[in-house]
Scaffold this motif. Structure first.
Motif, PDB file in Angstrom:
ATOM      1  N   ARG A 246       0.831  -1.204   0.000  1.00 36.72           N
ATOM      2  CA  ARG A 246       0.000   0.000   0.000  1.00 36.72           C
ATOM      3  C   ARG A 246       0.864   1.252   0.000  1.00 36.72           C
ATOM      4  O   ARG A 246       0.692   2.148  -0.822  1.00 36.72           O
ATOM      5  CB  ARG A 246      -0.898  -0.020   1.241  1.00 36.72           C
ATOM      6  N   ASP A 247       1.832   1.294   0.941  1.00 41.47           N
ATOM      7  CA  ASP A 247       2.683   2.477   1.035  1.00 41.47           C
ATOM      8  C   ASP A 247       3.518   2.646  -0.226  1.00 41.47           C
ATOM      9  O   ASP A 247       3.834   3.770  -0.618  1.00 41.47           O
ATOM     10  CB  ASP A 247       3.598   2.377   2.262  1.00 41.47           C
ATOM     11  N   GLY A 248       3.854   1.537  -0.845  1.00 43.48           N
ATOM     12  CA  GLY A 248       4.669   1.609  -2.061  1.00 43.48           C
ATOM     13  C   GLY A 248       3.864   2.030  -3.279  1.00 43.48           C
ATOM     14  O   GLY A 248       4.437   2.334  -4.313  1.00 43.48           O
ATOM     15  N   GLY A 249       2.531   2.011  -3.170  1.00 42.78           N
ATOM     16  CA  GLY A 249       1.711   2.508  -4.273  1.00 42.78           C
ATOM     17  C   GLY A 249       1.103   1.438  -5.158  1.00 42.78           C
ATOM     18  O   GLY A 249       0.871   1.667  -6.341  1.00 42.78           O
ATOM     19  N   VAL A 250       0.811   0.256  -4.597  1.00 43.24           N
ATOM     20  CA  VAL A 250       0.131  -0.769  -5.379  1.00 43.24           C
ATOM     21  C   VAL A 250      -1.220  -0.222  -5.861  1.00 43.24           C
ATOM     22  O   VAL A 250      -1.831   0.597  -5.173  1.00 43.24           O
ATOM     23  CB  VAL A 250      -0.072  -2.049  -4.535  1.00 43.24           C
ATOM     24  N   ARG A 251      -1.654  -0.641  -7.062  1.00 41.52           N
ATOM     25  CA  ARG A 251      -2.974  -0.195  -7.523  1.00 41.52           C
ATOM     26  C   ARG A 251      -3.983  -1.323  -7.372  1.00 41.52           C
ATOM     27  O   ARG A 251      -3.663  -2.486  -7.600  1.00 41.52           O
ATOM     28  CB  ARG A 251      -2.923   0.253  -8.976  1.00 41.52           C
ATOM     29  N   VAL A 252      -5.201  -0.946  -6.963  1.00 42.98           N
ATOM     30  CA  VAL A 252      -6.259  -1.934  -6.775  1.00 42.98           C
ATOM     31  C   VAL A 252      -7.328  -1.727  -7.837  1.00 42.98           C
ATOM     32  O   VAL A 252      -7.882  -0.639  -7.956  1.00 42.98           O
ATOM     33  CB  VAL A 252      -6.899  -1.802  -5.375  1.00 42.98           C
ATOM     34  N   ALA A 253      -7.589  -2.765  -8.617  1.00 36.79           N
ATOM     35  CA  ALA A 253      -8.638  -2.684  -9.631  1.00 36.79           C
ATOM     36  C   ALA A 253      -9.844  -3.479  -9.145  1.00 36.79           C
ATOM     37  O   ALA A 253      -9.735  -4.319  -8.264  1.00 36.79           O
ATOM     38  CB  ALA A 253      -8.140  -3.256 -10.954  1.00 36.79           C
ATOM     39  N   LYS A 254     -11.007  -3.204  -9.750  1.00 39.92           N
ATOM     40  CA  LYS A 254     -12.227  -3.868  -9.307  1.00 39.92           C
ATOM     41  C   LYS A 254     -12.216  -5.342  -9.695  1.00 39.92           C
ATOM     42  O   LYS A 254     -12.562  -6.211  -8.909  1.00 39.92           O
ATOM     43  CB  LYS A 254     -13.438  -3.182  -9.928  1.00 39.92           C
ATOM     44  N   GLY A 255     -11.812  -5.627 -10.919  1.00 39.39           N
ATOM     45  CA  GLY A 255     -11.829  -7.017 -11.355  1.00 39.39           C
ATOM     46  C   GLY A 255     -10.667  -7.320 -12.285  1.00 39.39           C
ATOM     47  O   GLY A 255      -9.854  -6.446 -12.608  1.00 39.39           O
ATOM     48  N   TRP A 256     -10.619  -8.583 -12.740  1.00 40.84           N
ATOM     49  CA  TRP A 256      -9.482  -9.024 -13.529  1.00 40.84           C
ATOM     50  C   TRP A 256      -9.351  -8.237 -14.829  1.00 40.84           C
ATOM     51  O   TRP A 256      -8.261  -7.796 -15.190  1.00 40.84           O
ATOM     52  CB  TRP A 256      -9.618 -10.520 -13.839  1.00 40.84           C
ATOM     53  N   SER A 257     -10.462  -8.054 -15.547  1.00 31.53           N
ATOM     54  CA  SER A 257     -10.332  -7.432 -16.862  1.00 31.53           C
ATOM     55  C   SER A 257      -9.873  -5.987 -16.755  1.00 31.53           C
ATOM     56  O   SER A 257      -9.118  -5.511 -17.592  1.00 31.53           O
ATOM     57  CB  SER A 257     -11.616  -7.550 -17.671  1.00 31.53           C
ATOM     58  N   GLU A 258     -10.345  -5.290 -15.716  1.00 30.39           N
ATOM     59  CA  GLU A 258      -9.880  -3.910 -15.546  1.00 30.39           C
ATOM     60  C   GLU A 258      -8.370  -3.896 -15.292  1.00 30.39           C
ATOM     61  O   GLU A 258      -7.624  -3.103 -15.869  1.00 30.39           O
ATOM     62  CB  GLU A 258     -10.617  -3.231 -14.390  1.00 30.39           C
ATOM     63  N   ALA A 259      -7.922  -4.800 -14.414  1.00 30.95           N
ATOM     64  CA  ALA A 259      -6.498  -4.841 -14.090  1.00 30.95           C
ATOM     65  C   ALA A 259      -5.682  -5.165 -15.335  1.00 30.95           C
ATOM     66  O   ALA A 259      -4.700  -4.497 -15.655  1.00 30.95           O
ATOM     67  CB  ALA A 259      -6.239  -5.876 -12.993  1.00 30.95           C
ATOM     68  N   TYR A 260      -6.098  -6.204 -16.057  1.00 29.18           N
ATOM     69  CA  TYR A 260      -5.290  -6.717 -17.156  1.00 29.18           C
ATOM     70  C   TYR A 260      -5.371  -5.830 -18.388  1.00 29.18           C
ATOM     71  O   TYR A 260      -4.378  -5.533 -19.019  1.00 29.18           O
ATOM     72  CB  TYR A 260      -5.754  -8.134 -17.498  1.00 29.18           C
TER      73      TYR A 260
END
Lengths: 493, 344
Positions: free
Chosen positions: B185-199
């Motif tokens: 979190r502190d390093g700046g990981v991004r959180v997407a809602k689902g797989w297709s958004e992430a990929y």
């Protein structure tokens, strides 16, 4: 007759709102409530919803107030601009969300990526609610001319006249516009769901996530209760603000330059929609028409039109009955506003819990639509009904008409324009409905709104293009239908 | 002609019954296979896509008693307990069970039958790491220079997201996993809602800005398969088999189905050899059948050694708490110590 109308509205509310809601609340009160309130994360969500509501109201008002003063003038195309300003309010949320994605998203035309930022969410809220605020502020702003002129005659500078006379007189309208924007932004669903990412989920999005993904009824209902209480407070405040009686005002003259300036402003305001149409590919519409991977456009369009028509047939008598009943009873007026306080997501879930035997049946969906639409219809009708002179009805009665006949033949024709505006508003709400449809959805009922959402959730460029094209189509459709019914009169707000 | 005749006969006798299969959004099978099944059985198949695997299962649970489908396919081992506890499935001992890999038979009551399996795994973009060094061990991911390259899915709304969360619990332990996530979190990981958004939105391969993504071990093979000759070698690779999470997808017959016999036929069909051999290149999972042959392109998708397997009971007991704790740490920014204190 008012009593009969009241009875109708109350029994519908009981079956379609209070009972299903009580089923959800029964799960949440007690352990779920304590558990949710002990969790700082939910408070964070609550605070963000509050912040979103309050700042949205602030930003919207800061733009709507100067705009209202500009619109005090008579200039070419004034009515058209006014009609345009309310168009966003009746646009379905996925359309607006996609419009902003097309403008400021990762693949946006401006090349600036604001996806998942606060700024984008606030921009969307302002876009949505600006017309609404303008509609409320404008009539007062127009009538300010007399009092302000009086202040000027008495020696005040223009600024002082505005500060000491104009602003205090505007205050009730400002407050009620601000509260309405707060109401809509605080309980926003579609825009934060599609644009906010998990960071900026509002309470409403959190309720949906808790239920649809985790089936956590207790926590969800606790959050829902928190939401209802907050919205209820806002509505009570909203009802307190009555405009001061002001002398009728008239429009000031203005020039073509005025029009040009406003045209530029509206061009900027509608940039997201422009970007949407720019990026929408007509060929995607063709590929969506008989899509095999997703709900085909033909089916979605048919569903949207069919459901909207059926729900309107239900909402129309309800809205009229409510307006008639609320004319005479303050309590009924308040009760009838209740559906505006309850999240569509919660309504949908309440139905699933309360009427298990009816799950997956169309009447539930239509009841939800009617429930969400009729208060808006009635709000448009109510001022017109209230301003009718009782003498008219009495005259008809003396001439031998039954109460019903007198109402149908005398009052309804007189308030017909208001009724049309109300219908237009109800139509727009149903056509773009998102939350309740998402919960009560059966795949064969996929509406245009859900067809967009469905495509947005899938990988690849092609579905995204189809989503953009469908959103453009839905924007055109709701804009057109709204205009046909309302004709830019906009006797609501 | 024969097909038309058969259809007419079925129609006339009222046999063309419809069977509805509720699936997740990634469902896909060869159209010819489906047509053949319909021809041979006289059943008409309809597939309802209900969203993410967890969301789909919840739809079935919410419509318990008046099911919107006859068969549900696609809920995985992380949600198996929820499906069984909700009591929405009928037991069915399909004759095909004897052909399935025994390690996949996780439900002794035979209400949920395994159809396929695979691994959720970290993927990296080879082009991006051509001149840069990859993280050496899972713990390295938490270093800021890697955390800001990573996109993960929200475990509350995505089943690969949940699988990856569980992998981190298994790897770093109940005490350590929150610290790991706090550093991400502190390093700046991004959180997407689902797989297709992430990929498809955030992964660099598709013009995003994150060269590390939570996906599947088979994704590199899929890239080659879909590239139509553009790639001879996968443009992406798998990272850290010890963080790969073993996933099994199940099928079950929904209680309240109006056509039990038809539903059984659908289950048998999904477990039959032709369908099982079609699954790898359609859904990028491994077939549950022992005798199903893998397509050639699966040489790019070796099974990860030392991957994470969790007991369904452990997952059932802790799933909700893990999601809640993850949310508190990653999305809300609470400290891991505070969250651990809150457990008591």
């Amino acid at each position: 007759m008012a009593r009969l109308a009241g009875l109708l509205v109350l029994s519908f509310l009981g079956l379609a709102l209070f009972y299903p809601l009580s089923r959800i609340l029964a799960l949440g009160v007690g352990e779920g409530f304590a558990k949710a309130l002990a969790n700082p994360y939910y408070w964070e969500r609550y605070l963000w919803s509050l912040e979103y509501g309050l700042l949205s109201a602030f930003f919207t008002l800061s733009l709507a107030l100067p705009l209202a003063f500009l619109f005090r003038r008579r200039f070419p195309l004034r009515e058209a601009f006014l009609a345009l300003s309310t168009l966003p309010f009746v646009l379905p949320t996925p359309v607006v969300a996609l419009g902003f994605m097309a403008l400021l998203g990762p693949r946006g035309v401006l090349g600036v990526d604001l996806y998942g930022t606060r700024a984008l969410l606030f921009l969307a809220a302002v876009f949505y609610n600006l017309g609404l605020a303008l509609r409320i502020l404008l009539p007062v702003a127009v009538r300010l001319e007399g009092p302000m002129r009086a202040a000027r005659v008495l020696g005040a500078t223009p600024f002082r006249a505005f500060l000491r006379v104009g602003l205090p007189l505007l205050l009730p309208a400002l407050a009620s516009a601000g509260l309405l924007v707060f109401l809509y932004a605080f309980s926003a669903f579609g825009v934060p769901l599609l644009l906010g990412g998990p960071r900026y989920a509002t309470l409403e999005v959190e309720v949906y996530t808790l239920l649809a993904y985790r089936l956590a009824f207790p926590e969800a209902s606790a959050l829902m209760l928190l939401e209802i209480l907050t919205l209820g407070l806002a509505v009570l405040l909203y009802l307190r603000f009555r405009p001061y009686p002001l002398p009728p005002g008239e429009l000031l003259p203005a020039s073509w330059a005025w029009t040009a300036g406003l045209a530029i402003f509206f061009l900027l305001l509608f940039a997201p929609l422009g970007a949407l149409f720019l990026q929408a590919d007509p060929r995607a519409l063709a590929s969506a028409w008989a899509s095999e991977d997703f709900t085909p456009l033909s089916l979605a369009l048919g569903n949207s039109l069919r459901f909207t028509l059926l729900a309107l047939l239900l909402a129309l008598p309800l809205g009229v009955a409510y307006a008639v009943a609320a004319r005479g009873s303050r309590l009924l007026d308040l009760l009838g506003l209740f559906p505006l306080l309850v999240s569509p997501v919660a309504v949908g879930l309440g139905y699933l819990l309360a009427y298990p035997a009816w799950r997956g049946s169309l009447p539930l969906l239509l009841a939800a639509y009617a429930l969400l639409a009729y208060p808006l219809l009635a709000r448009a009708l109510l001022p017109a009904l209230r301003s009718l002179s009782p003498n008219l009805l009495q005259a008809a009665r003396v001439l031998g008409a039954t109460p019903l006949r007198a109402f149908l033949r005398v009052e309804i024709p007189l308030v017909f324009p208001a009724l049309q505006s109300g219908l237009a508003l109800a139509l727009a709400v149903i056509l773009g409905e998102f939350g309740a449809t998402l919960v009560l959805w059966r795949p064969e009922w996929t509406t245009l709104t859900l067809a967009i959402y469905e495509r947005l959730g899938r990988p690849g460029e092609a579905p995204f293009k189809e989503a953009l094209a469908l959103a453009a189509l839905l924007a055109l459709l709701s804009g057109l239908l709204f205009y046909l019914l309302d004709r830019g009169r906009g006797r609501w707000g | 002609m024969l097909r038309l005749l058969a259809a007419l006969v079925f129609l006339a006798l009222g046999w063309a019954q419809e069977i509805t299969v509720l699936t997740h959004s990634s469902f896909s099978l060869d159209k010819g296979l489906i047509a053949r099944f319909e021809r041979e059985t006289g059943l008409k198949l309809r597939f309802l896509k209900g969203g993410d695997a967890g969301e789909t299962l919840n739809r079935a649970i919410l419509t318990k008693g008046a099911p919107i489908a006859d068969v549900i396919y696609g809920f995985d081992n992380t949600f198996l307990s929820r499906a069984l506890e909700a009591d929405i499935l009928l037991p069915y001992r399909s004759p095909e069970i004897q052909n399935l890999k025994a390690t996949l038979l996780l439900d002794p009551s035979f209400r949920a039958l395994p159809v396929d399996y695979g691994w959720v795994s970290l993927n990296y973009d080879r082009a991006h790491f051509k001149d840069r060094s990859l993280p050496k061990a899972p713990a390295d991911l938490a270093r800021p220079e890697y955390a800001r390259l990573l996109v993960v899915q929200n475990p509350a709304t995505s089943s690969p997201g949940l699988a990856f969360l569980m992998a981190t619990v298994a790897r770093f332990g109940e005490d350590g996993y929150l610290d790991f996530w706090a550093k991400l979190r502190d390093g700046g990981v991004r959180v997407a809602k689902g797989w297709s958004e992430a990929y498809y939105t955030h992964f660099t391969l598709y013009k995003g800005d994150r060269p590390l993504v939570v996906s599947y071990t088979t994704s590199p093979a899929a890239e080659v398969y879909y590239s139509e000759g553009k790639y001879q070698e996968p443009p992406t690779g798998n990272l850290f088999p010890e963080l790969a999470f073993f996933q099994v997808e199940f099928v079950g017959i929904l209680k309240g189905t109006k056509n039990l016999e038809g539903a059984k036929k659908v289950v048998d069909w999904l477990l039959s050899k032709p369908v099982q051999e079609n699954i790898p290149t359609e859904m990028w999972m491994y077939p549950a059948r022992r005798d199903a042959k893998l397509p050639e392109v699966f040489r790019f998708a070796p099974e990860p050694v030392g991957s994470v397997r969790l007991d369904p009971k452990v997952m059932a007991q802790n799933r909700e708490r893990w999601i809640a704790e993850w949310t508190q740490v990653v999305l809300q920014g609470q400290s891991p110590e505070a969250v651990r204190r809150g457990r008591r």
